[in-house]
Design an enzyme around this catalytic site. Sequence first.
Site, PDB file in Angstrom:
ATOM      1  CG  HIS A  51      54.124  48.745  13.213  1.00  0.00           C
ATOM      2  ND1 HIS A  51      54.023  49.402  14.406  1.00  0.00           N
ATOM      3  CD2 HIS A  51      55.320  49.116  12.697  1.00  0.00           C
ATOM      4  CE1 HIS A  51      55.122  50.105  14.610  1.00  0.00           C
ATOM      5  NE2 HIS A  51      55.925  49.964  13.577  1.00  0.00           N
TER       6      HIS A  51
HETATM    7  P1  TYD Z   1      59.793  48.995  13.329  1.00  0.00           P
HETATM    8  O1  TYD Z   1      59.177  48.939  14.682  1.00  0.00           O
HETATM    9  O2  TYD Z   1      59.029  48.370  12.196  1.00  0.00           O
HETATM   10  O3  TYD Z   1      60.111  50.529  13.038  1.00  0.00           O
HETATM   11  P2  TYD Z   1      59.415  51.627  12.110  1.00  0.00           P
HETATM   12  O4  TYD Z   1      57.948  51.539  12.348  1.00  0.00           O
HETATM   13  O5  TYD Z   1      60.011  52.924  12.560  1.00  0.00           O
HETATM   14  O6  TYD Z   1      59.782  51.311  10.696  1.00  0.00           O
HETATM   15  O7  TYD Z   1      61.245  48.391  13.400  1.00  0.00           O
HETATM   16  C1  TYD Z   1      62.148  48.456  12.314  1.00  0.00           C
HETATM   17  C2  TYD Z   1      63.154  47.333  12.487  1.00  0.00           C
HETATM   18  O8  TYD Z   1      63.928  47.521  13.666  1.00  0.00           O
HETATM   19  C3  TYD Z   1      62.493  45.967  12.604  1.00  0.00           C
HETATM   20  O9  TYD Z   1      63.312  45.038  11.905  1.00  0.00           O
HETATM   21  C4  TYD Z   1      62.536  45.656  14.061  1.00  0.00           C
HETATM   22  C5  TYD Z   1      63.759  46.400  14.554  1.00  0.00           C
HETATM   23  N1  TYD Z   1      63.628  46.928  15.929  1.00  0.00           N
HETATM   24  C6  TYD Z   1      64.470  46.465  16.915  1.00  0.00           C
HETATM   25  O10 TYD Z   1      65.327  45.580  16.697  1.00  0.00           O
HETATM   26  N2  TYD Z   1      64.375  47.014  18.172  1.00  0.00           N
HETATM   27  C7  TYD Z   1      63.465  47.974  18.465  1.00  0.00           C
HETATM   28  O11 TYD Z   1      63.421  48.455  19.632  1.00  0.00           O
HETATM   29  C8  TYD Z   1      62.579  48.417  17.428  1.00  0.00           C
HETATM   30  C9  TYD Z   1      61.559  49.488  17.709  1.00  0.00           C
HETATM   31  C10 TYD Z   1      62.714  47.879  16.174  1.00  0.00           C
END
Ligand code: TYD
Length: 144
Positions: A51
């Site tokens: 993303h």
């Molecule tokens: P995401 O940013 O997609 O993490 P990665 O790229 O490491 O897989 O986030 C994963 C999940 O966690 C998504 O459902 C959103 C949630 N999230 C939060 O609730 N708070 C946060 O600060 C972050 C970064 C993610």
Amino acid sequence: MKNCYLIDFNPIGNEDVGYLVELEENKQIPFNIKRVYYTHSVPDETQRGFHAHKNLEQVLICLNGKIKVKCFDGEIAKIYELNCNNKGLYVGGMVWLEMLDYTKEAILLVLASQIYNEDDYIRNFGEFIKIADNFNSKKNKSIE
Ligand code: TYD
């Protein structure tokens, strides 16, 4: 590449007593810190990220283990291997991020400029390319 660079921190200490790394907003970290999060226990072969953010600024620090981070600004891609807790990877808006090759013990600490906001995410690569192309063609026009 745009909006992506490594920051060297200055560890305080020595081999005998160990090290301390100080991170202050608008000093070592080039923005106001609104949020801190970390990932750990990521199984082998798992890939995270995939993303971009429209506006969020982040500094990624691999506290333990190793992680490869592929960054793409819509024109140039670069892979950073984060394996040193004395360095941070600054990633600003409109950078597509893919986190690959986590070692089992990898701990990734992230300092972020904004609270969590799903509306700031671009999770579809096609949409990212469209927005990045639009942004780059506007920028080139203003340079001409
Ligand atoms: P995401 O940013 O997609 O993490 P990665 O790229 O490491 O897989 O986030 C994963 C999940 O966690 C998504 O459902 C959103 C949630 N999230 C939060 O609730 N708070 C946060 O600060 C972050 C970064 C993610």
